[in-house]
Design a protein around this motif. Structure first.
Motif, PDB file in Angstrom:
ATOM      1  N   MET A   1       0.832  -1.203   0.000  1.00 20.32           N
ATOM      2  CA  MET A   1       0.000   0.000   0.000  1.00 20.32           C
ATOM      3  C   MET A   1       0.867   1.254   0.000  1.00 20.32           C
ATOM      4  SD  MET A   1      -1.341   0.194   3.954  1.00 20.32           S
ATOM      5  CE  MET A   1      -0.184   0.394   5.311  1.00 20.32           C
ATOM      6  N   TYR A   2       0.277   2.339  -0.471  1.00 22.92           N
ATOM      7  CA  TYR A   2       0.871   3.670  -0.384  1.00 22.92           C
ATOM      8  C   TYR A   2       0.042   4.512   0.582  1.00 22.92           C
ATOM      9  CZ  TYR A   2       3.831   3.018  -4.570  1.00 22.92           C
ATOM     10  OH  TYR A   2       4.770   2.592  -5.474  1.00 22.92           O
ATOM     11  N   ILE A   3       0.717   5.364   1.347  1.00 23.53           N
ATOM     12  CA  ILE A   3       0.040   6.368   2.157  1.00 23.53           C
ATOM     13  C   ILE A   3      -0.030   7.647   1.325  1.00 23.53           C
ATOM     14  CG2 ILE A   3       0.058   7.704   4.278  1.00 23.53           C
ATOM     15  CD1 ILE A   3      -0.390   4.735   4.721  1.00 23.53           C
ATOM     16  N   PRO A   4      -1.227   8.055   0.882  1.00 19.19           N
ATOM     17  CA  PRO A   4      -1.318   9.198  -0.031  1.00 19.19           C
ATOM     18  C   PRO A   4      -1.096  10.517   0.702  1.00 19.19           C
ATOM     19  CG  PRO A   4      -3.513   8.419   0.524  1.00 19.19           C
ATOM     20  CD  PRO A   4      -2.557   7.463   1.174  1.00 19.19           C
ATOM     21  N   GLY A   5      -0.551  11.492  -0.049  1.00 21.08           N
ATOM     22  CA  GLY A   5      -0.407  12.837   0.479  1.00 21.08           C
ATOM     23  C   GLY A   5      -1.701  13.612   0.332  1.00 21.08           C
ATOM     24  N   PRO A   6      -1.852  14.695   1.094  1.00 19.25           N
ATOM     25  CA  PRO A   6      -3.120  15.451   1.059  1.00 19.25           C
ATOM     26  C   PRO A   6      -3.343  16.151  -0.268  1.00 19.25           C
ATOM     27  CG  PRO A   6      -1.494  16.571   2.425  1.00 19.25           C
ATOM     28  CD  PRO A   6      -0.915  15.232   2.082  1.00 19.25           C
ATOM     29  N   PRO A   7      -4.604  16.356  -0.654  1.00 16.88           N
ATOM     30  CA  PRO A   7      -4.927  17.072  -1.890  1.00 16.88           C
ATOM     31  C   PRO A   7      -4.762  18.577  -1.691  1.00 16.88           C
ATOM     32  CG  PRO A   7      -6.930  16.518  -0.735  1.00 16.88           C
ATOM     33  CD  PRO A   7      -5.810  15.938   0.073  1.00 16.88           C
ATOM     34  N   ARG A   8      -5.288  19.330  -2.633  1.00 13.17           N
ATOM     35  CA  ARG A   8      -5.209  20.791  -2.534  1.00 13.17           C
ATOM     36  C   ARG A   8      -6.014  21.289  -1.330  1.00 13.17           C
ATOM     37  NH1 ARG A   8      -6.475  22.533  -7.716  1.00 13.17           N
ATOM     38  NH2 ARG A   8      -8.629  21.940  -7.285  1.00 13.17           N
ATOM     39  N   PHE A   9      -5.371  22.162  -0.564  1.00  9.07           N
ATOM     40  CA  PHE A   9      -6.040  22.874   0.517  1.00  9.07           C
ATOM     41  C   PHE A   9      -5.950  24.369   0.234  1.00  9.07           C
ATOM     42  CE2 PHE A   9      -6.037  18.976   2.824  1.00  9.07           C
ATOM     43  CZ  PHE A   9      -6.966  19.123   3.860  1.00  9.07           C
ATOM     44  N   ILE A  10      -7.077  25.055   0.303  1.00 11.27           N
ATOM     45  CA  ILE A  10      -7.130  26.506   0.184  1.00 11.27           C
ATOM     46  C   ILE A  10      -7.668  27.051   1.496  1.00 11.27           C
ATOM     47  CG2 ILE A  10      -8.145  28.476  -1.026  1.00 11.27           C
ATOM     48  CD1 ILE A  10      -8.242  26.748  -3.529  1.00 11.27           C
ATOM     49  N   GLY A  11      -6.969  28.016   2.063  1.00 10.89           N
ATOM     50  CA  GLY A  11      -7.371  28.488   3.373  1.00 10.89           C
ATOM     51  C   GLY A  11      -7.054  29.950   3.600  1.00 10.89           C
ATOM     52  N   GLY A  12      -7.465  30.405   4.755  1.00 10.59           N
ATOM     53  CA  GLY A  12      -7.196  31.766   5.186  1.00 10.59           C
ATOM     54  C   GLY A  12      -6.739  31.774   6.629  1.00 10.59           C
ATOM     55  N   ARG A  13      -5.886  32.737   6.941  1.00 10.02           N
ATOM     56  CA  ARG A  13      -5.329  32.826   8.291  1.00 10.02           C
ATOM     57  C   ARG A  13      -5.338  34.288   8.724  1.00 10.02           C
ATOM     58  NH1 ARG A  13      -0.895  30.310   7.260  1.00 10.02           N
ATOM     59  NH2 ARG A  13       0.332  32.146   6.686  1.00 10.02           N
ATOM     60  N   ILE A  14      -5.808  34.532   9.909  1.00  9.44           N
ATOM     61  CA  ILE A  14      -5.780  35.876  10.465  1.00  9.44           C
ATOM     62  C   ILE A  14      -5.208  35.793  11.870  1.00  9.44           C
ATOM     63  CG2 ILE A  14      -8.157  35.767  11.333  1.00  9.44           C
ATOM     64  CD1 ILE A  14      -8.330  38.791  10.614  1.00  9.44           C
ATOM     65  N   SER A  15      -4.373  36.758  12.218  1.00  7.56           N
ATOM     66  CA  SER A  15      -3.754  36.739  13.536  1.00  7.56           C
ATOM     67  C   SER A  15      -3.678  38.149  14.081  1.00  7.56           C
ATOM     68  CB  SER A  15      -2.352  36.126  13.462  1.00  7.56           C
ATOM     69  OG  SER A  15      -1.540  36.846  12.572  1.00  7.56           O
ATOM     70  N   CYS A  16      -3.689  38.233  15.380  1.00  5.45           N
ATOM     71  CA  CYS A  16      -3.546  39.528  16.035  1.00  5.45           C
ATOM     72  C   CYS A  16      -2.804  39.332  17.343  1.00  5.45           C
ATOM     73  CB  CYS A  16      -4.913  40.165  16.291  1.00  5.45           C
ATOM     74  SG  CYS A  16      -5.978  39.205  17.382  1.00  5.45           S
ATOM     75  N   ASP A  17      -2.104  40.381  17.767  1.00  2.66           N
ATOM     76  CA  ASP A  17      -1.415  40.327  19.048  1.00  2.66           C
ATOM     77  C   ASP A  17      -1.179  41.737  19.557  1.00  2.66           C
ATOM     78  OD1 ASP A  17       1.811  40.874  18.430  1.00  2.66           O
ATOM     79  OD2 ASP A  17       0.650  40.098  16.741  1.00  2.66           O
ATOM     80  N   PHE A  18      -1.015  41.821  20.852  1.00  8.54           N
ATOM     81  CA  PHE A  18      -0.903  43.126  21.501  1.00  8.54           C
ATOM     82  C   PHE A  18       0.177  43.069  22.567  1.00  8.54           C
ATOM     83  CE2 PHE A  18      -5.181  42.539  19.956  1.00  8.54           C
ATOM     84  CZ  PHE A  18      -5.445  43.731  19.305  1.00  8.54           C
TER      85      PHE A  18
END
Length: 778
Positions: free
Chosen positions: A761-778
């Motif tokens: 067997m093969y362990i498949p890699g993940p397909p396309r992922f499209i995402g967004g990231r937002i971060s804040c700090d003070f």
């Protein structure tokens, strides 16, 4: 006043208040004085501690005049990180916390995307990993041995890779060092080390959060708070959660698989009673109930039942109620983790003037319940459940010279490590007929203890020439006991214990020449040592418990570091040759009336060679390029073992198990020959108040033989992946927003492969992922 979290400390950005770098920030007044020129990025490279990581104690007490000087240095160094490391004679890859965020690296496995000649593979899709660095590595599917590449978190060694699960958050940076190590700190090893640094407490109050949402309902959240509690006493508390992201579906019933379900906490308490003493108490806890990716059947090695035809994102799995009852889990259990990790460490250092004394005490434990479907089918031909209970105690004590400007630099120290482990494997072979057709379990205990003493000295001669030498001695003792193999409804076998001990020396000598202000050459020769161990897998005969021998390697390395056009072009490179004796590698043994079984063994003689390098360039004012490249070859000079492919083929043709022995002398060792990874980024100001950064990243990995001499489906195909990101940031606010894509062309590729019983067997890699990231700090 605001600033955004963006990689590399871009001009016009106050990255010092970012989510992952704020632990190393200076006081709020320093940030105000230096804005908008990334003050913390500069401070992080001004006063490096061990492995070039900055000391927050030093830079948080800087005078006003020193702060002004630091800002000037930042303006010169914002493009290429770790400038001081350009005078360090090594081939290490150093990565900032911002680069880890930009590339989406949230697990140890992701480090292969940013370092050359490095392969990190999941064991059957689980959180446990196998490392291969410059070809040094082996597939420890039993997870009870120390790997050739060790992982450290804040100077604490994690001898079992699974213990790092869930810990890569709130990071301060990472360093990947190839080749034998152990003469300056930690433990001896043959392949190298991965040194990970987490963010430290700050002298002023900071807090922040990050939310990442992507395809397949994947969600990752982080938060931290850091600040003073009393005079000289500071703390930091950080946590993360991961959910969703499952992209595999079962065509038989429509179920999906692969959702994350993890949360983790880490706390640090730092006490500095005076300017010479630092005491840091850290603790962490991880609960991981994530589902795991299951394999795709590639070829039926045993039997005639046709394999299912599956789309790339499809997989079959299944668990019999009887097996679920045996392991004490619920019916309908999906391939998944049920793991708990926790640990604590105490790091104390005191500067006596001529020397600094450091003590690092740590205790780490794991409680693991892990179900994998290792036949990649709905039938029960190799369903496996692993139950692990283990703990590791380490104590390091070292004394080092305190003044880096002196010609003579030295370190002496000692390391003690002790581990205790209890494992129980359950296997369901009910549908593997007529060969087996039963459920079984294997239970054993493992005790291990090692002590080592090390020392390293270097001296800077006239004409910018430095010579150095290091020596390490290690004594390792380990034993396996109470091994029992039970066939339910059949026989019970008890095996007597085995033990192995090793008493070895390792060391290093080298010379470097700083021939120009921005160019250095070095040469070093190192001997590495790694102790032996045991394979405890489906044990049927006493001979399977024979220990494999210690591994030694003699490594020759020549390299250079250069900044031919300062702040415009950096080129670093190294070439190496490894001469192995008794290299530890996964081989095959044939059990009569049972079939081939995997066993860690020794290749008496083998070698590898290659080169690697990094190019960083800023050909235009706003274009930033990074390219890592690695090339390696390796061959066995003497390696007699059972040829698994030929043995399986003989059984398929004759219906009888017969060991087909081969000596793989002259055969390629199978590691990917070419590895490439890099990124390009355009940094575009939109106005005085806003800017946009965007660009692609990429990775290429050559083919890899999963068994000695493997060809055809025994060789993992090469693959090339691309990603991209676009980041928007105001120049004066504490937030950033990013849109990104991973595997943007949705390429079908495999991350690893293997055989448990009837199916490859093969362990498949993940397909396309499209995402967004937002971060804040003070």
């Amino acid at each position: 006043m605001c600033s955004l979290l963006l990689p590399f400390g871009r001009h016009g950005t106050c990255t010092g208040l970012s989510l992952l770098l704020v632990a190393l920030a200076t006081t709020t007044s320093v940030a105000r004085a230096a804005a908008p020129v990334a003050p913390v990025a500069s401070v992080r490279q001004t006063k490096p501690e061990h492995h070039h990581v900055p000391s927050p104690r030093k830079h948080t007490r800087t005078t006003t005049a020193a702060r002004t000087e630091t800002v000037a240095v930042t303006a010169q160094r914002r493009d290429f990180s770790y400038q001081e490391a350009q005078r360090t004679p090594d081939a290490s890859t150093r990565v900032t916390a911002d680069r880890l965020i930009e590339r989406g690296i949230v697990t140890v496995r992701g480090l292969e995307y940013i370092a050359p000649n490095l392969t990190i593979q999941s064991i059957n899709g689980t959180a446990s990993t196998n490392f291969y660095l410059r070809g040094a590595g082996f597939n420890d599917f039993t997870q009870n041995n120390m790997g050739p590449v060790l992982t450290y978190f804040d100077d604490v060694p994690f001898v079992y890779s699974g213990m790092t699960d869930g810990m890569m958050f709130d990071m301060a940076g990472a360093t990947v060092t190839p080749g034998p190590v152990g003469t300056k700190h930690g433990m001896s090893d043959t392949g190298g080390e991965v040194m990970l640094r987490t963010a430290d407490p700050t002298d002023t109050w900071h807090f922040g959060a990050k939310q990442d949402i992507a395809s397949y309902a994947r969600s990752r959240s982080e938060a931290y708070v850091s600040g003073p509690l009393a005079k000289g006493l500071t703390f930091r508390l950080a946590g993360q959660t991961q959910h969703g992201g499952g992209w595999q579906t079962n065509p038989l019933n429509g179920d999906h698989l692969g959702d994350a379900d993890l949360w983790a906490l880490r706390g640090k308490l730092r006490y500095q009673p005076d300017s010479h003493t630092t005491i840091t108490l850290s603790g962490h806890f991880t609960q991981d109930d994530s589902q795991v990716v299951t394999g795709i059947p590639i070829d039926r090695l045993i039997g005639t039942t046709a394999l299912p035809k599956l789309a790339w994102r499809q997989a079959e799995w299944g668990i019999r109620p009887q097996f679920a009852k045996l392991i004490g889990r619920e019916a309908g259990l999906k391939p998944s983790e049920h793991n708990q990790y926790w640990g604590a460490d105490l790091n104390m250092s005191h500067d006596f003037g001529p020397a600094t004394l450091t003590s690092i005490s740590a205790f780490n434990t794991e409680r693991r319940g892990e179900y994998t479907d290792q036949d990649a089918l709905a039938s029960s031909e190799a369903d496996t459940y692993r139950d692990i209970d283990s703990n590791v105690f380490t104590q390091e004590l070292r004394l080092s010279s305190s003044h880096p400007e002196n010609r003579l630099q030295w370190t002496v120290g000692a390391m003690y490590e002790r581990s205790r482990m209890h494992q129980r494997f359950f296997f369901d072979y009910t549908d593997y007929v007529p060969a087996r057709g039963y459920m079984m379990s294997t239970t054993f205990g493992l005790n291990q203890e090692s002590t080592s003493e090390f020392g390293n000295v270097s001296y800077r001669l006239p004409h910018n020439i430095t010579i150095w030498a290091g020596l390490l001695h290690e004594l390792d003792d380990r034993s396996i006991s109470n091994l029992q193999s039970v066939i339910y409804g059949g026989t019970t076998k008890n095996f007597h214990g085995e033990s192995t001990a090793a008493n070895q020396f390792a060391g290093q000598v080298g010379i470097s020449w700083q021939m120009m202000q921005n160019a250095m050459l070095y040469y070093k020769m190192s001997k590495g040592f790694k102790p032996g161990g045991f394979t405890a897998n489906n044990t049927q005969v006493q001979g399977q418990l024979d220990p494999f021998k210690p591994e030694t390697v003699l490594t020759y390395e020549v390299g250079f570091k250069s900044d031919p056009i300062p702040n415009r072009l950096r080129i670093n490179g190294a070439a190496f040759y490894n001469d192995y004796h008794n290299q530890q590698i996964l081989g095959t043994v044939l059990i009569p009336n049972y079939g081939p079984d995997s066993e860690i063994t020794n290749a008496p003689k083998s070698e590898s060679w290659g080169f690697e390098g990094t190019i960083e360039a800023r050909p235009f004012e706003r274009l930033y390029l990074t390219q890592n490249f690695g090339w390696q070859r390796g061959t066995f000079q003497n390696f007699p073992t059972v040829n698994r492919a030929a043995t399986n083929a003989y059984y398929a043709a004759h219906g009888v198990w017969k060991a087909i022995d081969s000596n793989f002398a002259g055969v390629d060792s199978g590691q990917p020959k070419l590895t490439l990874n890099g990124s390009a980024e355009w940094r575009q100001p939109l106005s005085r108040r806003y800017s946009l950064d965007f660009g692609p990243d990429w990775i290429y990995r050559g083919s890899q033989a999963m068994t000695p001499g493997g060809t055809g489906f025994y060789r993992l195909p090469p693959y090339f992946l691309m990603g991209a990101h676009v980041t928007f940031r105001p120049a004066a606010s504490h937030w950033q927003a990013t849109i990104y894509a991973q595997n943007i062309f949705n390429r079908h590729y495999s991350e690893s492969g293997g055989q448990a019983t009837t199916v490859y067997m093969y362990i498949p890699g993940p397909p396309r992922f499209i995402g967004g990231r937002i971060s804040c700090d003070f």
